[in-house]
Design an enzyme around this catalytic site. Structure first.
Site, PDB file in Angstrom:
ATOM      1  N   ASP A  72       0.886  -1.167   0.000  1.00 19.21           N
ATOM      2  CA  ASP A  72       0.000   0.000   0.000  1.00 19.21           C
ATOM      3  C   ASP A  72       0.923   1.215   0.000  1.00 19.21           C
ATOM      4  O   ASP A  72       1.438   1.610   1.048  1.00 19.21           O
ATOM      5  CB  ASP A  72      -0.898   0.001   1.240  1.00 19.21           C
ATOM      6  CG  ASP A  72      -1.795   1.217   1.300  1.00 19.21           C
ATOM      7  OD1 ASP A  72      -2.294   1.650   0.239  1.00 19.21           O
ATOM      8  OD2 ASP A  72      -2.005   1.748   2.407  1.00 19.21           O
ATOM      9  N   GLU A 104      -1.295  -1.672  -4.673  1.00 27.19           N
ATOM     10  CA  GLU A 104      -2.537  -0.931  -4.893  1.00 27.19           C
ATOM     11  C   GLU A 104      -2.305   0.177  -5.903  1.00 27.19           C
ATOM     12  O   GLU A 104      -1.306   0.899  -5.841  1.00 27.19           O
ATOM     13  CB  GLU A 104      -3.040  -0.349  -3.570  1.00 27.19           C
ATOM     14  CG  GLU A 104      -4.444   0.191  -3.667  1.00 27.19           C
ATOM     15  CD  GLU A 104      -5.042   0.491  -2.310  1.00 27.19           C
ATOM     16  OE1 GLU A 104      -5.845  -0.318  -1.835  1.00 27.19           O
ATOM     17  OE2 GLU A 104      -4.703   1.543  -1.744  1.00 27.19           O
ATOM     18  N   ASP A 163      -2.023   1.320   7.039  1.00 27.09           N
ATOM     19  CA  ASP A 163      -1.266   1.080   5.801  1.00 27.09           C
ATOM     20  C   ASP A 163      -0.812  -0.379   5.712  1.00 27.09           C
ATOM     21  O   ASP A 163      -0.815  -0.967   4.634  1.00 27.09           O
ATOM     22  CB  ASP A 163      -0.056   2.016   5.728  1.00 27.09           C
ATOM     23  CG  ASP A 163      -0.447   3.460   5.945  1.00 27.09           C
ATOM     24  OD1 ASP A 163      -0.838   4.116   4.972  1.00 27.09           O
ATOM     25  OD2 ASP A 163      -0.386   3.915   7.107  1.00 27.09           O
TER      26      ASP A 163
END
Length: 169
Positions: free
Chosen positions: A13, A73, A146
Site C-alpha cells: 500500500d 494498490e 497502511d
C-alpha cells in the site's frame, strides 16, 4: 491452488510518509502472515531521500523473503494533486524494487481489493481490517492502517491467482 502449490506474496500500500507492506505465505491449507508493517520516512527529508528509503526498504524485504509476486494498490483519484504525485512517486520506488528483483507485479484498484477481502467494493477501512483479522485469525486488528491495507492487497492477489487457476486449468 492445486495440490502442492505454494506462493509467497508481498502486498504493498504505497505512501510517502508510511508505505505499508504485508508478506503472506499461501498453500492449500491456507495462508499465514510472515510479516507486516510500514516503511516510514521523515517529513524533514527531501523527497529524493524519502524515495530512496522506500526503495531500499522494499529491496531489503524482497531480498529477505524472495516473494513469488508483488501485489500493489493502484492510485485512486485524490483532489490534492501534491498528495497523488508523492504517492505515485512512492509507488514507483516500490515498483522499481520489484522490477530490479525480477518479480512479477500485479496491480489492483482499491475497489478490487475491498471487493476481494470484504465482498463489497465500498467497504471502509475498519471493515477491511476486521476481515483481515478474521482471515488470518489475529487477536487484534492489524495496525497501522497502511499495513492492514497491504495485507488486503496480498489477499486480493491470492484470490485472483486462485480464480485464474480455476478458470484457466
Amino acid at each position: 491452488m492445486t495440490k502442492g502449490d505454494f506462493m509467497l506474496i508481498m502486498g504493498i500500500d504505497p505512501g510517502i510518509a508510511m508505505s505499508g507492506y504485508g508478506l503472506i505465505s499461501c498453500e492449500n491449507s491456507g495462508c499465514r502472515i510472515l510479516e507486516y508493517g510500514v516503511i516510514k520516512t521523515s517529513a524533514g527529508l527531501e523527497t529524493p531521500q524519502r524515495l530512496r528509503q522506500i526503495h531500499e526498504g522494499y529491496l531489503s524485504l524482497i531480498e529477505r523473503y524472495k516473494p513469488d509476486a508483488v501485489a500493489i494498490e493502484e492510485l485512486f483519484f485524490n483532489k490534492n494533486a501534491k498528495t497523488i504525485i508523492t504517492v505515485g512517486q512512492a509507488r514507483g520506488a516500490a515498483l522499481l524494487a520489484a522490477a530490479l528483483s525480477n518479480i512479477e507485479v500485479f496491480e489492483y484498484t482499491p475497489l478490487q481489493v475491498k471487493q476481494a477481502v470484504v465482498g463489497y467494493g465500498r467497504a471502509d477501512k475498519h471493515q477491511v481490517q476486521q476481515m483481515i483479522k478474521i482471515f488470518f485469525h489475529l487477536d487484534e486488528l492489524p495496525k497501522p492502517d497502511d499495513a492492514a491495507d497491504a495485507l488486503a492487497v496480498a489477499v486480493c492477489h491470492m484470490n485472483s491467482y486462485k480464480l485464474g487457476k480455476i478458470l484457466y486449468s
